[in-house]
Design an enzyme around this catalytic site. Sequence first.
Site, PDB file in Angstrom:
ATOM      1  N   ASP A   1      33.453  30.695   7.907  1.00  0.00           N
ATOM      2  CA  ASP A   1      32.366  29.852   7.406  1.00  0.00           C
ATOM      3  C   ASP A   1      32.935  28.533   6.889  1.00  0.00           C
ATOM      4  O   ASP A   1      33.673  28.527   5.894  1.00  0.00           O
ATOM      5  CB  ASP A   1      31.643  30.610   6.275  1.00  0.00           C
ATOM      6  CG  ASP A   1      30.264  30.057   5.983  1.00  0.00           C
ATOM      7  OD1 ASP A   1      29.969  28.937   6.422  1.00  0.00           O
ATOM      8  OD2 ASP A   1      29.482  30.745   5.307  1.00  0.00           O
ATOM      9  N   ASP A   2      32.627  27.441   7.580  1.00  0.00           N
ATOM     10  CA  ASP A   2      33.093  26.106   7.182  1.00  0.00           C
ATOM     11  C   ASP A   2      34.613  25.944   7.313  1.00  0.00           C
ATOM     12  O   ASP A   2      35.242  25.227   6.531  1.00  0.00           O
ATOM     13  CB  ASP A   2      32.693  25.777   5.730  1.00  0.00           C
ATOM     14  CG  ASP A   2      31.196  25.642   5.536  1.00  0.00           C
ATOM     15  OD1 ASP A   2      30.449  25.798   6.515  1.00  0.00           O
ATOM     16  OD2 ASP A   2      30.774  25.381   4.390  1.00  0.00           O
TER      17      ASP A   2
ATOM     18  N   CYS B   1      25.528  26.046   9.150  1.00  0.00           N
ATOM     19  CA  CYS B   1      25.664  27.478   9.425  1.00  0.00           C
ATOM     20  C   CYS B   1      24.454  28.238   9.961  1.00  0.00           C
ATOM     21  O   CYS B   1      24.566  28.927  10.962  1.00  0.00           O
ATOM     22  CB  CYS B   1      26.229  28.196   8.204  1.00  0.00           C
ATOM     23  SG  CYS B   1      25.397  27.850   6.665  1.00  0.00           S
TER      24      CYS B   1
ATOM     25  N   LYS C   1      28.283  37.861   6.074  1.00  0.00           N
ATOM     26  CA  LYS C   1      27.160  36.951   5.852  1.00  0.00           C
ATOM     27  C   LYS C   1      26.129  37.056   6.982  1.00  0.00           C
ATOM     28  O   LYS C   1      26.484  37.067   8.148  1.00  0.00           O
ATOM     29  CB  LYS C   1      27.692  35.519   5.745  1.00  0.00           C
ATOM     30  CG  LYS C   1      26.628  34.436   5.681  1.00  0.00           C
ATOM     31  CD  LYS C   1      27.262  33.073   5.472  1.00  0.00           C
ATOM     32  CE  LYS C   1      26.264  31.942   5.621  1.00  0.00           C
ATOM     33  NZ  LYS C   1      26.856  30.625   5.307  1.00  0.00           N
TER      34      LYS C   1
ATOM     35  N   HIS D   1      22.245  35.389   6.784  1.00  0.00           N
ATOM     36  CA  HIS D   1      21.624  34.064   6.740  1.00  0.00           C
ATOM     37  C   HIS D   1      20.664  33.801   7.889  1.00  0.00           C
ATOM     38  O   HIS D   1      20.475  32.659   8.327  1.00  0.00           O
ATOM     39  CB  HIS D   1      22.705  32.972   6.698  1.00  0.00           C
ATOM     40  CG  HIS D   1      22.225  31.700   6.057  1.00  0.00           C
ATOM     41  ND1 HIS D   1      22.813  30.472   6.294  1.00  0.00           N
ATOM     42  CD2 HIS D   1      21.215  31.459   5.183  1.00  0.00           C
ATOM     43  CE1 HIS D   1      22.198  29.537   5.599  1.00  0.00           C
ATOM     44  NE2 HIS D   1      21.223  30.109   4.912  1.00  0.00           N
TER      45      HIS D   1
ATOM     46  N   HIS E   1      33.833  29.215   2.711  1.00  0.00           N
ATOM     47  CA  HIS E   1      32.656  28.546   2.145  1.00  0.00           C
ATOM     48  C   HIS E   1      32.707  28.591   0.616  1.00  0.00           C
ATOM     49  O   HIS E   1      33.224  29.541   0.027  1.00  0.00           O
ATOM     50  CB  HIS E   1      31.398  29.273   2.648  1.00  0.00           C
ATOM     51  CG  HIS E   1      30.106  28.586   2.382  1.00  0.00           C
ATOM     52  ND1 HIS E   1      29.521  28.535   1.133  1.00  0.00           N
ATOM     53  CD2 HIS E   1      29.255  27.935   3.215  1.00  0.00           C
ATOM     54  CE1 HIS E   1      28.370  27.892   1.210  1.00  0.00           C
ATOM     55  NE2 HIS E   1      28.184  27.512   2.464  1.00  0.00           N
TER      56      HIS E   1
ATOM     57  N   ASP F   1      31.788  28.755  12.186  1.00  0.00           N
ATOM     58  CA  ASP F   1      30.371  28.507  12.460  1.00  0.00           C
ATOM     59  C   ASP F   1      30.049  27.024  12.575  1.00  0.00           C
ATOM     60  O   ASP F   1      29.033  26.634  13.134  1.00  0.00           O
ATOM     61  CB  ASP F   1      29.479  29.165  11.408  1.00  0.00           C
ATOM     62  CG  ASP F   1      29.692  28.615  10.003  1.00  0.00           C
ATOM     63  OD1 ASP F   1      30.694  27.932   9.748  1.00  0.00           O
ATOM     64  OD2 ASP F   1      28.843  28.898   9.128  1.00  0.00           O
ATOM     65  N   ASN F   2      30.907  26.170  12.040  1.00  0.00           N
ATOM     66  CA  ASN F   2      30.757  24.715  12.140  1.00  0.00           C
ATOM     67  C   ASN F   2      32.051  24.079  11.654  1.00  0.00           C
ATOM     68  O   ASN F   2      33.011  24.776  11.332  1.00  0.00           O
ATOM     69  CB  ASN F   2      29.555  24.205  11.331  1.00  0.00           C
ATOM     70  CG  ASN F   2      29.451  24.765   9.928  1.00  0.00           C
ATOM     71  OD1 ASN F   2      28.554  25.565   9.625  1.00  0.00           O
ATOM     72  ND2 ASN F   2      30.362  24.383   9.063  1.00  0.00           N
TER      73      ASN F   2
ATOM     74  N   LYS G   1      31.484  18.813   8.204  1.00  0.00           N
ATOM     75  CA  LYS G   1      30.350  19.719   8.364  1.00  0.00           C
ATOM     76  C   LYS G   1      29.041  18.941   8.265  1.00  0.00           C
ATOM     77  O   LYS G   1      28.859  18.124   7.366  1.00  0.00           O
ATOM     78  CB  LYS G   1      30.401  20.782   7.271  1.00  0.00           C
ATOM     79  CG  LYS G   1      29.156  21.654   7.166  1.00  0.00           C
ATOM     80  CD  LYS G   1      29.235  22.575   5.968  1.00  0.00           C
ATOM     81  CE  LYS G   1      27.972  23.416   5.835  1.00  0.00           C
ATOM     82  NZ  LYS G   1      28.049  24.341   4.680  1.00  0.00           N
TER      83      LYS G   1
END
Length: 492
Positions: free
Chosen positions: A37-38, A77, A136, A138, A237, A295-296, A313
């Site tokens: 994540d990130d 995300c 996660k 989301h 993240h 994810d990004n 991001k």
Amino acid sequence: MIKFKDIKLPFAVITLLLANYVMAQDSRPNILVVLCDDLGYNDVGFNGSKDIKTPELDKLAHGGTIFTSAYVAHPFCGPSRSAILTGRYPHFTGTAYNLFQNSSEEDADNMGVPIEETYMSKILQEAGYYTSAVGKWHLGAAPKFHPNKRGFNNFYGFLGGGHEYFPEQYHKTYQEQLNKGNKNIRDYLKPLEHNGRDVEETEYLTDAFSREAIRDIKIAAEKKKPFFIYLAYNAPHVPLQAKAEDLKKFANIKDKDRRTYAAMVYAVDRGIGQIVRNLKETKQYENTLIVFLSDNGGNTDHGANNYPLKGTKGDTWEGGYRVPMFFHWPKKIDGKKHFDFPVSALDLYPTFVQLAKTKVSSNKKLDGKDIMADVLAGTDSYKDKMIYSLRYREGYSDVGGRQGDWKITRMANEPWGLFNIKQDIGEKKNLSGRYPELLEKMVAETEKWTKGFVKPLWYYSLKDEEYWNDGRMPRYDETFEISKLVTHPYKN
């Protein structure tokens, strides 16, 4: 499917056919998707990081194929994750914004990825895979959007967009909020859950998610079924929280955020090492496809490094949605390879369907491609097709489009830029004035892509919703205007 009861053959022949059928089923690979994540483009050793140590990931990456031009479908995300699991750009499914808040348990606000969209997990589950989501989510918290309803036999994690990492801290704060009668407690503090039931976690979250993935690997081995595990770490993240022993390994990094961030990435790496050892112990390692990606792009305001890419991001600069990624599959993929052609996270869905020897229904649309044959052969899957990104802002859109060596970018409502991304990975030299016809062609193709977009099902803020309702969004006609290009040179 073969119906042996309808076949008029001797029992021994039927037994042999059945055994061969089972063996054919068992030959399908396990699939482990590890999603960070990130995570920044330059924040793993195999992508050139000098200060963050990722020895376990590096071994897998160098033992497989490293994708140097891998893109996700959106630069933040929620929409990116929706795209991975549905195989569709989020703009076609109404999911192009992060969830503003979690869906209520009563489903009053109806926020989540539409149930009409079949997740890859559902396809693989129906094909006989043991499926699990860890970490996660989301993608909607109401019952009908729950992982267990979307093709996952097992779910361990949290349903919102983020979480604190130390249970002893968030349990305490959560209880204090309950005691005060607060009914609107932040998702980051709520208990984790296992298949709909709250659990009292005791380990640092990254370690807990690695542990649960190992548990799923063992369950699949016992069931003698191939597995699909979607291991979605929330690291690195925010909030930036790391274990003391991991922080010590990066004592040489002076910046506190960067040091904590590095330790969080290392915790992921440490967990992957444990997972690999378990795969070997259960004799599943050789036939497991491990896919690693973010994810990004990395959040450069919170410790990440996207070098040599421009942006962060949320951007449609390369740094917003070009991510570190590799495939590792000892049985099939030779090591020490780099795949420099562009690929998309949207490609995972059709690729996995093919590997599982199954099909999608005729009415299921997919925006990616089965890329496995091209990965093995070293050929370009996107020779005649663009890879896109579009992020809605307040009153305008940021856009990116890549085809072959060329990239178009529009950021912050400035005029369009054209870059030879192979020669200019940092998007520093705008060539739109030199090749106006190429720019016009790529912009027109990107505008054509938007024709099937649907109105978002939810918005990140009330202000975003206001813009859409009063007609100030999406304004695609203005987004794809290029006539001012010559008189307003692109700002680098």
